[in-house]
Design a protein around this motif. Structure first.
Motif, PDB file in Angstrom:
ATOM      1  N   ASN A  38      44.812  31.149  35.315  1.00 16.83           N
ATOM      2  CA  ASN A  38      44.935  32.185  36.339  1.00 16.83           C
ATOM      3  C   ASN A  38      43.856  32.008  37.410  1.00 16.83           C
ATOM      4  O   ASN A  38      42.718  32.458  37.249  1.00 16.83           O
ATOM      5  N   PRO A  39      44.211  31.373  38.537  1.00 20.28           N
ATOM      6  CA  PRO A  39      43.223  31.203  39.619  1.00 20.28           C
ATOM      7  C   PRO A  39      42.820  32.510  40.265  1.00 20.28           C
ATOM      8  O   PRO A  39      41.794  32.573  40.956  1.00 20.28           O
ATOM      9  N   GLU A  40      43.582  33.572  40.028  1.00 19.30           N
ATOM     10  CA  GLU A  40      43.272  34.852  40.666  1.00 19.30           C
ATOM     11  C   GLU A  40      42.034  35.524  40.090  1.00 19.30           C
ATOM     12  O   GLU A  40      41.579  36.539  40.621  1.00 19.30           O
ATOM     13  N   TYR A  41      41.478  34.954  39.030  1.00 20.95           N
ATOM     14  CA  TYR A  41      40.160  35.422  38.590  1.00 20.95           C
ATOM     15  C   TYR A  41      39.127  35.242  39.702  1.00 20.95           C
ATOM     16  O   TYR A  41      38.091  35.925  39.716  1.00 20.95           O
ATOM     17  N   ILE A  46      39.623  35.838  42.889  1.00 19.34           N
ATOM     18  CA  ILE A  46      39.797  36.781  44.002  1.00 19.34           C
ATOM     19  C   ILE A  46      38.575  37.702  44.070  1.00 19.34           C
ATOM     20  O   ILE A  46      38.109  38.229  43.046  1.00 19.34           O
ATOM     21  N   ASP A  47      38.041  37.894  45.268  1.00 17.91           N
ATOM     22  CA  ASP A  47      36.863  38.755  45.476  1.00 17.91           C
ATOM     23  C   ASP A  47      35.696  38.342  44.579  1.00 17.91           C
ATOM     24  O   ASP A  47      34.960  39.189  44.054  1.00 17.91           O
ATOM     25  N   LYS A  95      33.361  35.970  36.845  1.00 18.16           N
ATOM     26  CA  LYS A  95      34.704  35.618  37.317  1.00 18.16           C
ATOM     27  C   LYS A  95      34.929  34.112  37.249  1.00 18.16           C
ATOM     28  O   LYS A  95      36.019  33.648  36.885  1.00 18.16           O
ATOM     29  N   TYR A  98      37.688  32.082  34.948  1.00 18.32           N
ATOM     30  CA  TYR A  98      38.572  31.094  35.556  1.00 18.32           C
ATOM     31  C   TYR A  98      38.520  29.781  34.766  1.00 18.32           C
ATOM     32  O   TYR A  98      39.565  29.192  34.447  1.00 18.32           O
ATOM     33  N   ASP A 142      40.897  25.551  44.208  1.00 12.91           N
ATOM     34  CA  ASP A 142      40.881  27.003  43.988  1.00 12.91           C
ATOM     35  C   ASP A 142      39.559  27.626  44.446  1.00 12.91           C
ATOM     36  O   ASP A 142      39.549  28.711  45.057  1.00 12.91           O
ATOM     37  N   ARG A 168      39.596  27.727  48.169  1.00 17.13           N
ATOM     38  CA  ARG A 168      40.539  28.724  48.686  1.00 17.13           C
ATOM     39  C   ARG A 168      40.010  30.146  48.559  1.00 17.13           C
ATOM     40  O   ARG A 168      40.077  30.938  49.501  1.00 17.13           O
ATOM     41  N   TYR A 169      39.477  30.469  47.381  1.00 19.08           N
ATOM     42  CA  TYR A 169      39.102  31.855  47.115  1.00 19.08           C
ATOM     43  C   TYR A 169      37.647  32.188  47.462  1.00 19.08           C
ATOM     44  O   TYR A 169      37.330  33.353  47.723  1.00 19.08           O
TER      45      TYR A 169
END
Length: 278
Positions: free
Chosen positions: A160-163, A165-166, A210, A214, A235, A238-239
């Motif tokens: 989950n790359p969305e870990y 986010i922020d 985080k 990830y 990733d 990007r984030y």
């Protein structure tokens, strides 16, 4: 019976006879472009430079009198090469040197350079150490701040790359973070690949919890070593948008070979590692 991967014949996942006479045809190439396109990396406009550093701990051949020579070898395959080299085929290829005669170490090097460069479709560099005591690399503590000691609870191991986010705050830093908890699985055989990862960056400070979540999320993820490192680089870029970023993974050897991909948008070599300069 050979296995097919998306129309390609491959030796992956099969019991295979070890050929011990020099056989360059054993090498199998895998296009880098396939995975790069799937994660949004344009093959003709790479966001990084770098290489895959392979270490061969079980290289052997016969000298012109038939006496065995044993050596450790380093292979540097540029990230700009068109192809990766599939690891099982690499092992089989190196084993084909075992009962083959070569007049000099330089002949072995030139043979390896020729065959590997052809398979990778890139300029592969080779260094051989015929006296293992002269091999400069040793097991050492990872550089920088190891984030593995964070006391976190984990109940999900899906990638989950969305870990990320922020995952940054307003403080600008220049730091190196590392982890020994990188584990993924071979894309085809599902064998576990154990590794350590070193992330060096300049930019907004990355939240370590985080980032660790990830990294742990790769635990059940199926991808080749080189692809995992490029995914990590992509990733984080990007984030977290660091101004400078290097990702270097050191994987445990399997079958006498280890694969250690390095990707960076500002370094030619990892400054945190005593890599033998080519």
């Amino acid at each position: 019976m050979l296995m097919k991967i998306k129309g390609e014949i491959t030796l992956l996942g099969n019991t295979t006879e070890y050929i011990q006479q020099y056989t360059p045809e054993l090498l199998e190439a895998l296009p880098r472009s396939r995975n790069r396109s799937s994660i949004g990396i344009e093959p003709d406009s790479l966001p990084f430079s770098g290489f895959d550093l392979w270490t061969g701990f079980e290289l052997s051949w016969l000298n012109k009198k038939g006496k065995p020579v044993v050596a450790i070898a380093e292979f540097v395959i540029p990230a700009t090469s068109r192809n990766m080299i599939e690891s099982k085929s690499f092992k089989l290829y190196l084993n084909s040197f075992n009962q083959s005669k070569f007049s000099t170490t330089e002949e072995v090097i030139s043979t390896l350079v020729k065959d590997l460069s052809r398979a990778a479709d890139g300029d592969v560099k080779v260094k051989i150490f015929t006296e293992p005591d002269l091999y400069p690399q040793t097991i050492a503590t990872l550089p920088g701040n190891c984030i593995d000691q964070l006391d976190i609870s984990v109940d999900n191991y899906d990638f989950n790359p969305e870990y990320l986010i922020d995952a940054t705050d307003t403080e600008n830093v220049s730091e190196t973070l590392s982890s020994n908890l990188l584990k993924s699985n071979c894309l085809v055989t599902n064998q576990p690949d154990w590794g350590s990862v070193i992330i060096t960056y300049e930019g907004k400070k990355i939240n370590q919890e985080k980032l660790l979540r990830y990294i742990i999320s790769f635990r059940m993820h199926n991808e080749f070593h080189e692809q995992c490192v490029e995914r990590i680089f992509n990733d984080i870029s990007r984030y977290c948008s660091p101004a400078k970023l290097s990702v270097f993974a050191r994987y445990t050897r399997r079958g006498g070979l280890d694969i250690n991909p390095f990707r960076s948008n500002y370094e030619k070599y990892p400054t945190v590692h005593r890599l033998v300069r080519q």
